[in-house]
Design a protein around this motif. Structure first.
Motif, PDB file in Angstrom:
ATOM      1  N   GLY A 119       0.878  -1.278   0.129  1.00 19.00           N
ATOM      2  CA  GLY A 119      -0.072   0.141   0.094  1.00 19.00           C
ATOM      3  C   GLY A 119       1.015   1.204   0.128  1.00 19.00           C
ATOM      4  O   GLY A 119       0.547   2.225  -0.488  1.00 19.00           O
ATOM      5  N   SER A 120       2.012   1.206   0.669  1.00 21.04           N
ATOM      6  CA  SER A 120       2.741   2.424   0.827  1.00 21.04           C
ATOM      7  C   SER A 120       3.261   2.789  -0.609  1.00 21.04           C
ATOM      8  O   SER A 120       3.462   3.791  -0.996  1.00 21.04           O
ATOM      9  CB  SER A 120       4.021   2.156   1.677  1.00 21.04           C
ATOM     10  OG  SER A 120       3.620   1.915   3.077  1.00 21.04           O
ATOM     11  N   ASP A 262      -7.514   6.734  -0.734  1.00 20.39           N
ATOM     12  CA  ASP A 262      -6.612   5.806  -0.310  1.00 20.39           C
ATOM     13  C   ASP A 262      -7.525   4.674   0.119  1.00 20.39           C
ATOM     14  O   ASP A 262      -8.225   4.718   1.233  1.00 20.39           O
ATOM     15  CB  ASP A 262      -5.605   6.200   0.760  1.00 20.39           C
ATOM     16  CG  ASP A 262      -4.782   5.009   1.158  1.00 20.39           C
ATOM     17  OD1 ASP A 262      -5.188   3.919   0.806  1.00 20.39           O
ATOM     18  OD2 ASP A 262      -3.761   5.531   1.559  1.00 20.39           O
ATOM     19  N   LYS A 291      -4.682  -4.313   0.645  1.00 24.20           N
ATOM     20  CA  LYS A 291      -4.702  -5.460   1.412  1.00 24.20           C
ATOM     21  C   LYS A 291      -5.649  -6.715   0.920  1.00 24.20           C
ATOM     22  O   LYS A 291      -5.249  -7.470   0.766  1.00 24.20           O
ATOM     23  CB  LYS A 291      -5.328  -5.080   2.794  1.00 24.20           C
ATOM     24  CG  LYS A 291      -4.381  -3.942   3.525  1.00 24.20           C
ATOM     25  CD  LYS A 291      -4.999  -3.358   4.862  1.00 24.20           C
ATOM     26  CE  LYS A 291      -4.079  -2.341   5.457  1.00 24.20           C
ATOM     27  NZ  LYS A 291      -2.799  -2.790   5.996  1.00 24.20           N
TER      28      LYS A 291
HETATM   29  N1  PLP Z   1      -2.853   3.269   3.047  1.00 23.52           N
HETATM   30  C1  PLP Z   1      -3.896   2.952   4.031  1.00 23.52           C
HETATM   31  C2  PLP Z   1      -5.069   3.489   4.280  1.00 23.52           C
HETATM   32  C3  PLP Z   1      -3.404   1.857   4.941  1.00 23.52           C
HETATM   33  O1  PLP Z   1      -4.263   1.193   5.785  1.00 23.52           O
HETATM   34  C4  PLP Z   1      -2.394   1.247   4.650  1.00 23.52           C
HETATM   35  C5  PLP Z   1      -1.837   0.080   5.737  1.00 23.52           C
HETATM   36  O2  PLP Z   1      -2.332   0.022   6.747  1.00 23.52           O
HETATM   37  C6  PLP Z   1      -1.285   1.847   3.902  1.00 23.52           C
HETATM   38  C7  PLP Z   1      -1.568   2.771   3.135  1.00 23.52           C
HETATM   39  C8  PLP Z   1       0.096   1.041   3.667  1.00 23.52           C
HETATM   40  O3  PLP Z   1       0.114  -0.246   3.189  1.00 23.52           O
HETATM   41  P1  PLP Z   1       1.200  -1.228   3.312  1.00 23.52           P
HETATM   42  O4  PLP Z   1       1.355  -1.396   4.819  1.00 23.52           O
HETATM   43  O5  PLP Z   1       0.913  -2.240   2.408  1.00 23.52           O
HETATM   44  O6  PLP Z   1       2.416  -0.510   2.840  1.00 23.52           O
END
Ligand code: PLP
Length: 445
Positions: A119-120, A262, A291
């Protein structure tokens, strides 16, 4: 080497062998993480024989439960066909098919999908897509380098995505390293933010705050407003009041900026519709997902991109200036594709809606009268419970007294227990405590 020195080395090696070599979140040796040896359906199994009902699907990830033979077969087949190819030069059927499915899921509002590993990374890609869009749309828009996001939000952990997030506790240690072209306005958080106002008044105040922020930083410098439709990690499943996102989008349109939603946590069915924005009467220009795309079977996330942006890049440089070694990874795509097919074929989004309504009712029945439960909120199978010191004062728990973490730890010590997800920092991003309950979409009563 002298004998004593050799003895030291040997004893150091012996100690090291008996210690965990994993850099866990807690580095203290005395913190023992339950070791999982199995996962079947909605249950996790530990090496000391406990079964844990996976009530949070990890961090709201395991949307079809664990151990699906269909996903196993799809992954194995893909591995034997082609496991990895450099996406700069080649494509693969799983990637093509997954992106087609994702674009189709957006009811004609999105033109292409881009697939990464987390997600990042998806948030980083969305930021760069927004910037590149303006650059190639019109060189005079070169000055659009800023983003406006929200306080008490979470968008990831890499430098760009952490800078986008407004969660103080997660930012504080790294503040001097964060990018300074991002500012934060208030989230839509009725439990703590709606001050005796009607929904209309509340929305109009928040829209004014966003408008003021555009004015403060210079509207011509802003690429996008970025928000989670239902705030997950930072607030504990907080959706907005009706009309909020429409008002926010109107401010973005007024200044020619993009709306980025997001949906890493709220997306791919979690809130009872494939995309949470379907419940808001607006469509984002760019959207991240994560996710529940891969349901925990493979690390995979992505960005959905609308036609205007795609066309602009097509007429411009013809390429997105970005790329990861493992983007569009064939095996990850094959797993995600199979999971999304299972969700569709088994009607799991309907089940998510149905079971979500039941879960909300049961959470309210069980916890409404508890003196330390301040708020219960959620959509689909995405529910948060916020704890307070007093119901009327809404005074948050200091994180050091973290009740959420205590509940999770208490649960894990029992022979049969419920694995919920702890969150910290609801009141101002530092103080406050909540748990997230987000089981798989295929739970039954
Ligand atoms: N954006 C949102 C809304 C999230 O809830 C998260 C993770 O919890 C992320 C981005 C980041 O995702 P990742 O942990 O897969 O990098």
């Amino acid at each position: 080497a002298p004998a004593a020195e050799l003895r030291d080395i040997k004893s150091h090696n012996h100690d090291a062998m008996s210690r965990s070599a994993v850099l866990h979140r807690s580095i203290h040796e005395n913190v023992k993480f339950p070791r999982l040896v199995g996962g079947k359906g909605n249950f996790l199994e530990t090496d000391d024989g406990r079964r844990i009902f996976d009530a949070s699907g990890g961090a709201a990830v395991a949307c079809i439960g664990h151990g699906s033979p269909r996903v196993r077969d799809a992954v194995a087949k893909q591995m034997m066909q082609i496991s990895y190819c450099a996406s700069t030069f080649y494509s693969n059927d799983a990637y093509e098919e997954l992106c087609r499915l994702l674009v189709a899921s957006a009811h004609g509002h999105m033109a292409k999908a881009y697939v990464v590993n987390s997600g990042s990374e998806a948030m980083e890609a969305a930021m760069k897509l927004a910037r590149q869009y303006y650059l190639e749309k019109n060189p005079a828009e070169n000055q659009r380098t800023r983003f406006i996001a929200r306080k008490q939000s979470y968008h990831g952990t890499t430098i760009g995505s952490l800078s986008m997030g407004g969660h103080k506790a997660r930012r504080v240690k790294f503040e001097p390293m964060l990018v300074d072209n991002i500012s934060h306005v208030s989230p839509c958080f009725p439990y703590r933010g709606q001050d005796g106002e009607t929904d209309e008044q509340y929305v109009s105040r928040l829209a004014q705050e966003l408008d003021d922020e555009f004015q403060r930083v210079g509207p011509e410098t802003v690429c996008a407003f970025v928000a989670e439709p239902v705030v997950g990690a930072a607030l504990g499943c907080v959706g907005s009041v009706p009309g909020y996102f429409q008002a926010m989008k109107a401010v973005c349109c007024k200044y020619g900026a993009l709306l980025i939603m997001d949906e890493v946590m709220s997306g791919m069915g979690r809130t009872g519709t494939v995309h949470a924005w379907e419940q808001e009467g607006v469509v984002p220009d760019l959207q991240t997902i994560g996710k529940c795309l891969g349901g925990g079977y493979q690390p995979i996330a992505g960005v959905l991109v609308n036609n205007v942006i795609v066309q602009t890049l097509d007429r411009g440089s013809g390429a997105f200036m970005h790329g990861h070694t493992y983007q569009g990874h064939a095996v990850a795509c094959a797993a995600a594709l199979e999971i999304q097919r299972i969700i569709q074929e088994d009607g799991l989004i309907n089940n998510c809606q149905r079971m979500g309504q039941l879960m909300g009712k049961l959470l309210h029945q069980a916890l409404d009268s508890h003196p330390n439960v301040g708020s219960i909120r959620g959509r689909g199978l995405f529910w948060g419970v916020e704890f307070v010191l007093g119901k009327s004062t809404k005074e948050p728990f200091p994180v050091s007294d973290g009740v959420a973490m205590a509940i999770c730890e208490m649960g894990m010590k029992r022979p049969y227990c419920i694995g919920v997800y702890p969150g910290t920092g609801t009141a101002d991003g530092i103080r406050g405590d909540h748990i997230i309950v987000s089981p798989a979409y295929n739970i039954v009563t």
